[in-house]
Scaffold this active site. Structure first.
Site, PDB file in Angstrom:
ATOM      1  N   ARG A  36      24.013  -4.241  19.450  1.00  0.00           N
ATOM      2  CA  ARG A  36      23.768  -4.074  18.016  1.00  0.00           C
ATOM      3  C   ARG A  36      23.332  -5.428  17.468  1.00  0.00           C
ATOM      4  O   ARG A  36      24.151  -6.328  17.328  1.00  0.00           O
ATOM      5  CB  ARG A  36      25.054  -3.594  17.349  1.00  0.00           C
ATOM      6  CG  ARG A  36      24.882  -2.996  15.982  1.00  0.00           C
ATOM      7  CD  ARG A  36      26.243  -2.727  15.358  1.00  0.00           C
ATOM      8  NE  ARG A  36      26.860  -3.972  14.930  1.00  0.00           N
ATOM      9  CZ  ARG A  36      28.158  -4.236  14.979  1.00  0.00           C
ATOM     10  NH1 ARG A  36      28.998  -3.344  15.450  1.00  0.00           N
ATOM     11  NH2 ARG A  36      28.627  -5.387  14.565  1.00  0.00           N
TER      12      ARG A  36
ATOM     13  N   HIS B  77      27.608  -4.316  11.684  1.00  0.00           N
ATOM     14  CA  HIS B  77      28.066  -2.922  11.767  1.00  0.00           C
ATOM     15  C   HIS B  77      27.452  -2.075  10.650  1.00  0.00           C
ATOM     16  O   HIS B  77      26.962  -0.981  10.880  1.00  0.00           O
ATOM     17  CB  HIS B  77      29.593  -2.882  11.693  1.00  0.00           C
ATOM     18  CG  HIS B  77      30.167  -1.540  11.421  1.00  0.00           C
ATOM     19  ND1 HIS B  77      30.072  -0.498  12.320  1.00  0.00           N
ATOM     20  CD2 HIS B  77      30.843  -1.056  10.350  1.00  0.00           C
ATOM     21  CE1 HIS B  77      30.667   0.569  11.804  1.00  0.00           C
ATOM     22  NE2 HIS B  77      31.137   0.258  10.616  1.00  0.00           N
TER      23      HIS B  77
ATOM     24  N   TYR C 164      32.156 -12.795  14.016  1.00  0.00           N
ATOM     25  CA  TYR C 164      32.589 -12.437  15.364  1.00  0.00           C
ATOM     26  C   TYR C 164      31.515 -12.586  16.441  1.00  0.00           C
ATOM     27  O   TYR C 164      31.802 -12.389  17.627  1.00  0.00           O
ATOM     28  CB  TYR C 164      33.173 -11.013  15.394  1.00  0.00           C
ATOM     29  CG  TYR C 164      32.256  -9.931  14.836  1.00  0.00           C
ATOM     30  CD1 TYR C 164      31.344  -9.288  15.664  1.00  0.00           C
ATOM     31  CD2 TYR C 164      32.313  -9.555  13.500  1.00  0.00           C
ATOM     32  CE1 TYR C 164      30.513  -8.300  15.165  1.00  0.00           C
ATOM     33  CE2 TYR C 164      31.482  -8.570  12.996  1.00  0.00           C
ATOM     34  CZ  TYR C 164      30.590  -7.946  13.830  1.00  0.00           C
ATOM     35  OH  TYR C 164      29.766  -6.972  13.331  1.00  0.00           O
TER      36      TYR C 164
END
Lengths: 361, 328
Positions: free
Chosen positions: A260, A264, A273
């Site tokens: 990805r 998100h 992160y």
């Protein structure tokens, strides 16, 4: 203490591949798609990428709600969906498979209407074999098995494809669905898009299994690991799984290893992160240039051809956004519609009161 | 007219409906070869085959969840949850998925699903089997909640449930499976939802109940009559839809109401009954509406359950207090 930097996501060395990193056919490999099909696939991928960029911009302007981009997973989604026949096969999506829904027959303007916040956007048109977008992770997997079983019981030769992620695979529904699919030999294909992260939780903290596909053995199903950024490889394993299901041989678990490249969703901050170094490496594995290089190598796409394709995509998306925004605004009755086929007296009374109050404002 | 036990009436309804409509199928744990742990599906697999009476893995969420897909495929699934207490393992599939799939798909997909689930105390089951969880499903709009108390209603309401395009949670009082017997027509009939039934006439007070508590109220009403208290007993039959008019009418007619249920006191459906009565018939009340329920403690193991579930003494006590209260 020293530690080796582990980059999350990306495909394992032994994942199934057809193209190399530059989009060239691997030695001994043959392309499972014609040039025409490849161009169609590339257009869906490009449309998906463009839609992501436009949607994020619309969200920032407050014109649509929270949006989850496909960004980086286009080959994984499009390659899987291309193996289906929309006239007889079904898709149970999660929420990061937009080009698959479009290719299956969901109108783009309807999809945008959903993100605008009008409930009508959630309804796949009659005849389109598509379940609503699923928000409760993995809850769609039991549904997919049930539909596949129902088709089989009624002698229908359709198959069902359902999508979930690495995170969703930790839910109990994943286990229960794959287990039942194995027992009843349901014609269903589970496409697990392992994109490296469940919001911020990395793959390495999601499961100690050597691969997600390895779990299939526990259910008596074949499990396949594929490079999810290799359009041709994804298509090929999905096609084989569809053939198996249609032949009455049951379900398959496909682990499509992708990444990805975008947060998100529009409310997420990926920088908390993901290291810049990791993101840089993964950007180098972007599936779109890989297909573009392949098409250019085949001599069926050049810069001018792609520019024309991009213009038509831009136009298509602009028209769909305009259509969605021109749709009649949502109204208070939509709070009550389609809750029951036969609403009961108290709900009807509430509706009447809410409508009267709304009109009084 | 033949007299059937409640479980016989349920089995007959299932068999007749599977005969009438080939889309109807049963799935669940032990429903096939064994015929269900209470024999509610006895012989149906032999008659209709392993596909239409499907023994599933032991997994409540996928029993409920697969029913969604089966309904989308055109089947009419009647999943069995072996005990209502086990539905927590499937709560997300029932409350979030089945109940609101029509809404989420804006009417594209109907969830013509009837989830059967036995529940209730008094038969010394192991833990987690007896819990009366009905109120936990009331806040799942889209789902109907049906709770028959007689063999006649069990058959008629079950046929109505299976034919209803909306999903239904059909709770069966397991203590009544063989204890409750009444006349059941052999042929086809349905009992409409949302129509409560006065199962005993009386003028001093109305006992409101559903499922197994109706039998308790009928027994208690006999004893109350010996003390000169005339009890009406209203069987709600379905909680969603709720017969608001019948509740209001009974409150107006008798001026006094006691509601009885097996579920814990706080937040039980009795609270909804009382709220509805005070909204609809406040000025007819001669006394506060009383509740007889289980205490706000977990359903215990067998050795103490006789103190846990409502009994005749506790209902009588509430009746005496309610009837003894005079309006201001």
């Amino acid at each position: 203490m020293t530690s080796t930097t582990i980059f999350e996501g990306g495909a394992d060395a032994d994942a199934y591949r057809v193209l190399d990193a530059n989009g060239v056919l691997l030695e001994g490999a043959s392309a499972p798609l014609s040039s025409e099909q490849l161009l169609e696939a590339f257009r869906w991928m490009l449309l998906s990428r463009t839609l992501d960029e436009r949607a994020v911009s619309l969200q920032r302007q407050g014109r649509i709600g929270t949006y989850s981009a496909v960004y980086g997973q286009e080959a994984s989604v499009v390659g899987s969906a291309l193996a289906l026949d929309p006239s007889r096969d079904w898709i149970f999506p999660q929420y990061r498979e937009l080009p698959a829904l479009l290719r299956h027959g969901m109108p783009l303007s309807t999809l945008i209407l959903y993100y605008v916040g009008n409930p009508l956007g959630a309804r796949p048109p009659d005849g389109v074999r598509l379940a609503p977008i699923q928000i409760s992770l993995a809850a769609q997997l039991p549904h997919a098995v049930g539909l596949a079983l129902g088709l089989k019981m009624q002698g229908d030769d359709g198959v069902v494809m359902t999508f979930c992620g690495d995170g969703a695979s930790s839910e109990g529904d994943f286990h229960e669905a794959l287990n039942l699919a194995g027992v009843v030999k349901a014609p269903v294909i589970f496409v697990l898009q392992n994109n490296g992260y469940a919001i911020s939780t990395p793959r390495s903290k999601q499961s100690a299994a050597p691969s997600f596909a390895a779990r299939a053995a526990g259910y008596g199903l074949p499990g396949v690991v594929v490079d999810g950024n290799d359009l041709l490889a994804v298509y090929e394993v999905a096609r084989d799984a569809v053939q198996r299901a249609r032949a009455g041989e049951g379900a398959t678990l496909i682990e499509s290893q992708t990444y990805r490249l975008y947060p998100h969703n529009t409310a997420d901050d990926q920088s908390r992160y993901v290291s810049p170094e990791e993101l840089e490496v993964r950007r180098g594995e972007d599936p779109i240039p890989r297909v573009r290089n392949h098409l250019e190598g085949l001599g069926v796409l050049d810069a001018a051809g792609e520019a024309a394709m991009q213009r038509s995509i831009d136009e298509e998306i602009s028209t769909a956004i305009a259509d969605a925004e021109a749709h009649a605004p949502a109204n208070v009755t939509q709070v009550f519609e389609h809750v029951y086929a036969n609403p009961w007296s108290r709900v009807t009374r509430q509706r009447d009161e809410f409508v009267r109050d709304a009109e009084g404002l | 007219m033949p007299v059937l036990t409640m479980v016989e009436a349920i089995r007959q309804a299932l068999e007749q409906e599977m005969e009438r409509d080939e889309r109807v199928m049963i799935l669940g744990e032990d429903v096939g070869r064994l015929g269900g742990v209470f024999r509610a599906t006895d012989g149906l697999q032999r008659r209709f085959g392993e596909a239409r009476v499907l023994d599933t893995p032991l997994a409540e969420a996928v029993i409920a969840g697969a029913s969604v897909g089966l309904a989308m495929s055109g089947m009419v699934p009647v999943p069995e949850m072996q005990f209502l207490g086990f539905t927590h393992q499937a709560f997300h599939q029932i409350a979030d998925q089945i109940a609101r799939y029509r809404f989420r798909s804006q009417g594209r997909f109907s969830m013509q699903i009837t989830i059967r689930a036995p529940f209730g105390g008094g038969v010394r089951t192991p833990e987690m089997h007896s819990d009366a969880l009905e109120a936990q499903f009331i806040q799942s709009p889209g789902l109907k909640v049906v709770m028959p108390a007689s063999a006649y209603d069990a058959k008629g309401l079950l046929l109505e449930a299976i034919r209803d395009p909306d999903p239904v949670l059909f709770c069966e009082p397991l203590r009544g499976y063989r204890l409750v017997k009444d006349e059941v027509p052999e042929g086809d009939y349905t009992v409409p939802f949302g129509k409560a039934k006065i199962v005993r006439e009386g003028s001093d007070v109305t006992l409101v109940a559903w499922s197994a508590a109706v039998q308790l109220c009928l027994r208690t009403a006999e004893r109350a009559a010996e003390e000169g208290i005339s009890c009406r007993v209203l069987d709600l039959r379905t909680l969603v839809p709720l017969d608001v008019e019948a509740l209001a009418q009974c409150a107006e007619d008798t001026g006094r109401v006691v509601v009885v249920h097996e579920a814990p006191y706080t937040g039980g459906f009795g609270a909804e009954v009382i709220a509805t009565i005070q909204e609809e018939a406040f000025y007819s009340l001669e006394a506060p509406v009383a509740r007889v329920a289980a205490p706000d403690t977990p359903y215990p193991i067998a050795g103490v359950e006789e103190w846990y579930i409502p009994n005749e003494e506790r209902v009588l006590k509430a009746l005496r207090r309610t009837v003894g209260t005079t309006g201001a």
